[in-house]
Write a protein that holds these residues in place. Sequence first.
Motif, PDB file in Angstrom:
ATOM      1  N   ALA A  14       0.832  -1.200   0.000  1.00 41.95           N
ATOM      2  CA  ALA A  14       0.000   0.000   0.000  1.00 41.95           C
ATOM      3  C   ALA A  14       0.869   1.254   0.000  1.00 41.95           C
ATOM      4  CB  ALA A  14      -0.919  -0.002   1.219  1.00 41.95           C
ATOM      5  N   SER A  54      -5.809  -0.552  -6.761  1.00 43.27           N
ATOM      6  CA  SER A  54      -5.593   0.887  -6.943  1.00 43.27           C
ATOM      7  C   SER A  54      -4.116   1.218  -7.083  1.00 43.27           C
ATOM      8  CB  SER A  54      -6.159   1.653  -5.740  1.00 43.27           C
ATOM      9  OG  SER A  54      -5.382   1.380  -4.578  1.00 43.27           O
ATOM     10  N   PHE A  73      -2.576   3.461  -1.411  1.00 41.03           N
ATOM     11  CA  PHE A  73      -3.204   3.354  -0.100  1.00 41.03           C
ATOM     12  C   PHE A  73      -4.616   3.918  -0.144  1.00 41.03           C
ATOM     13  CE2 PHE A  73      -4.142   5.234   4.108  1.00 41.03           C
ATOM     14  CZ  PHE A  73      -4.121   4.086   4.871  1.00 41.03           C
ATOM     15  N   GLU A  74      -5.583   3.034  -0.099  1.00 39.91           N
ATOM     16  CA  GLU A  74      -6.998   3.401  -0.022  1.00 39.91           C
ATOM     17  C   GLU A  74      -7.598   2.624   1.143  1.00 39.91           C
ATOM     18  OE1 GLU A  74      -8.424   5.679  -1.714  1.00 39.91           O
ATOM     19  OE2 GLU A  74      -6.888   6.047  -3.257  1.00 39.91           O
ATOM     20  N   PRO A  75      -7.910   3.279   2.270  1.00 45.83           N
ATOM     21  CA  PRO A  75      -8.378   2.546   3.458  1.00 45.83           C
ATOM     22  C   PRO A  75      -9.530   1.593   3.193  1.00 45.83           C
ATOM     23  CG  PRO A  75      -7.883   4.813   4.048  1.00 45.83           C
ATOM     24  CD  PRO A  75      -7.749   4.727   2.552  1.00 45.83           C
ATOM     25  N   ASP A  76     -10.545   2.036   2.466  1.00 44.74           N
ATOM     26  CA  ASP A  76     -11.695   1.159   2.219  1.00 44.74           C
ATOM     27  C   ASP A  76     -11.297  -0.071   1.415  1.00 44.74           C
ATOM     28  OD1 ASP A  76     -13.279   2.885   3.613  1.00 44.74           O
ATOM     29  OD2 ASP A  76     -14.181   3.837   1.863  1.00 44.74           O
ATOM     30  N   GLU A  77     -10.387   0.104   0.451  1.00 44.66           N
ATOM     31  CA  GLU A  77      -9.929  -1.021  -0.357  1.00 44.66           C
ATOM     32  C   GLU A  77      -9.181  -2.034   0.497  1.00 44.66           C
ATOM     33  OE1 GLU A  77      -7.391  -1.755  -4.491  1.00 44.66           O
ATOM     34  OE2 GLU A  77      -6.932  -0.019  -3.228  1.00 44.66           O
ATOM     35  N   MET A 109      -0.653   6.970   7.593  1.00 47.49           N
ATOM     36  CA  MET A 109      -1.503   5.955   6.955  1.00 47.49           C
ATOM     37  C   MET A 109      -2.232   5.134   8.000  1.00 47.49           C
ATOM     38  SD  MET A 109       1.311   4.822   4.080  1.00 47.49           S
ATOM     39  CE  MET A 109       0.397   3.412   3.444  1.00 47.49           C
ATOM     40  N   ARG A 166      -5.093   7.207   9.277  1.00 48.44           N
ATOM     41  CA  ARG A 166      -6.216   7.250   8.338  1.00 48.44           C
ATOM     42  C   ARG A 166      -6.977   5.926   8.326  1.00 48.44           C
ATOM     43  NH1 ARG A 166      -4.177   8.900   2.653  1.00 48.44           N
ATOM     44  NH2 ARG A 166      -6.397   8.572   2.182  1.00 48.44           N
ATOM     45  N   ALA A 181     -10.908   5.364   9.489  1.00 46.09           N
ATOM     46  CA  ALA A 181     -11.815   5.174   8.355  1.00 46.09           C
ATOM     47  C   ALA A 181     -13.195   4.761   8.862  1.00 46.09           C
ATOM     48  CB  ALA A 181     -11.265   4.116   7.408  1.00 46.09           C
TER      49      ALA A 181
END
Length: 515
Positions: free
Chosen positions: A200, A226, A229-233, A252, A255, A259
Amino acid sequence: MNLATLLTRAAGVAATAPAVQVGTTTVATWAALADRAARLAGALRHGLGLAEGERVAIAMTNCPEYVEALFGIWHGGLAAVPMNAKLHSLEFDYMLAHSGARVVLVTPDMAGSLGACPVVRDGGVRLIEAGSAEWRGLLAHDPLPPVPRGQDDLAWLFYTSGTTGRPKGAMLSNRNLLTMTACYFMDVDAVSAADALLHAAPMSHGSGLYILPHVAAMARQVIPESGGFEPDEILALLPHQPGLSFFAAPTMVHRLAHAPAAGGSDTRNLKTIVYGGGPMYVADCRRAMEVFGPKLAQIYGQGESPMTITALSKALHADAAHPRHEARLASVGVRQTLVEVRVADDEGRPLPPGETGEVLVRGPSVMLGYWQDAEATARTVHDGWLFTGDMGALDDDGFLTLKDRSKDVIISGGSNIYPREVEEVLLTHPAVREVSVVGQPHADWGEEVIAFVVPAAGAACTAEELDALCLAAIARFKRPKRYRFVEHLPKNNYGKVLKTELRRLLSGAEDGGGD
């Protein structure tokens, strides 16, 4: 020892097991990955005519090809020069020219930026795009056996900015990276073939360095769809990836823990979050442990001693009954097994527990030196001791707490930003007489960049003009988030700008003292 033999060993033991995945889709087994690396090595050496020890640059956002590029370079007896994908084309150009790289491997999204580099335009560096016909041609080359390499041969040229404003190339040897790998197993986390490493964070830095221990353990490399780093992913991926670990900057972790979906997510497959690269506030650490459980481990290292100075294990994070638990959470842990760590005075002499001085580290993880910069090497390494430039104190139990960064580095979103580099750009504006750049605490990014600007007599400039100047010369993430125009900068009797006073001004503004 050639680091690529870690991959060939995995291919022999677990040929058909998944090695690289994108999300939940397997894109390479260990046998396939090793074959691609061997063919890439053959193409680089025999197809492109590179000699043993030459440097090959990588300018890629996170992708499966990154792993085969890295191991293909090592397999061929070459040295990798991974570069931060967020850099400006002028910064890429400097690194390519300084390293002497004749080839740069890029992802399609980086081709334009790298193609704009003068050394690429002029034909001095050959650009090869992952997934292109030329890339497929490289992978069709006859495979090459791993080229024997010595322990002290260059493996990774790690560019880290310095107070001079120019990046310095920390020369990392096979020994340095194998030491880091061993210390990961001893001090950070155990890894098995059932586990996975999620990328990530950028593979050009900490996440990429930790490819090594996970390949050694035959654990899967997982790239988010993605690529970042995408928290929901990440939270959605966890139920489908057992034994998942990843490296993250403290921002990170903050976050992810905050989330909206974090509280109700299934995190049973989350094995370890290794954080480092900046200060982790105790409140954020506690919040993350409340959400994810005792799954946090911390490392403190530098590019010059990759990921290997101190560590705070998951067990120490979880030891809430210890009377000094709060202080330990605020520390960066204890020395890693294969290195020595001391806090020293200006002459390098060790200081007693509780006293603040410069953090020094010595051991087989310490770099060979700076590429083509003997003077900087002599300033930084003495008698095997790396002078980190970080200030800290050891307690009676050996826990190191960092106090300040003597080099004034600003860490925003896990990326190092060096004020001098930004200041030199701003000073090229004819209306700027003096400038000083400092970091201000930021809830989401750790710190943000603030520039104090003294206009030249009778001249004026705007924040928009200065912003455009920065965007033309340095990476976007390095530019100041705010500009404060002042009549003068606070200085001591020797004319040195007192950055502590500037930080105090910012703190006063936050507390209602005005802007």
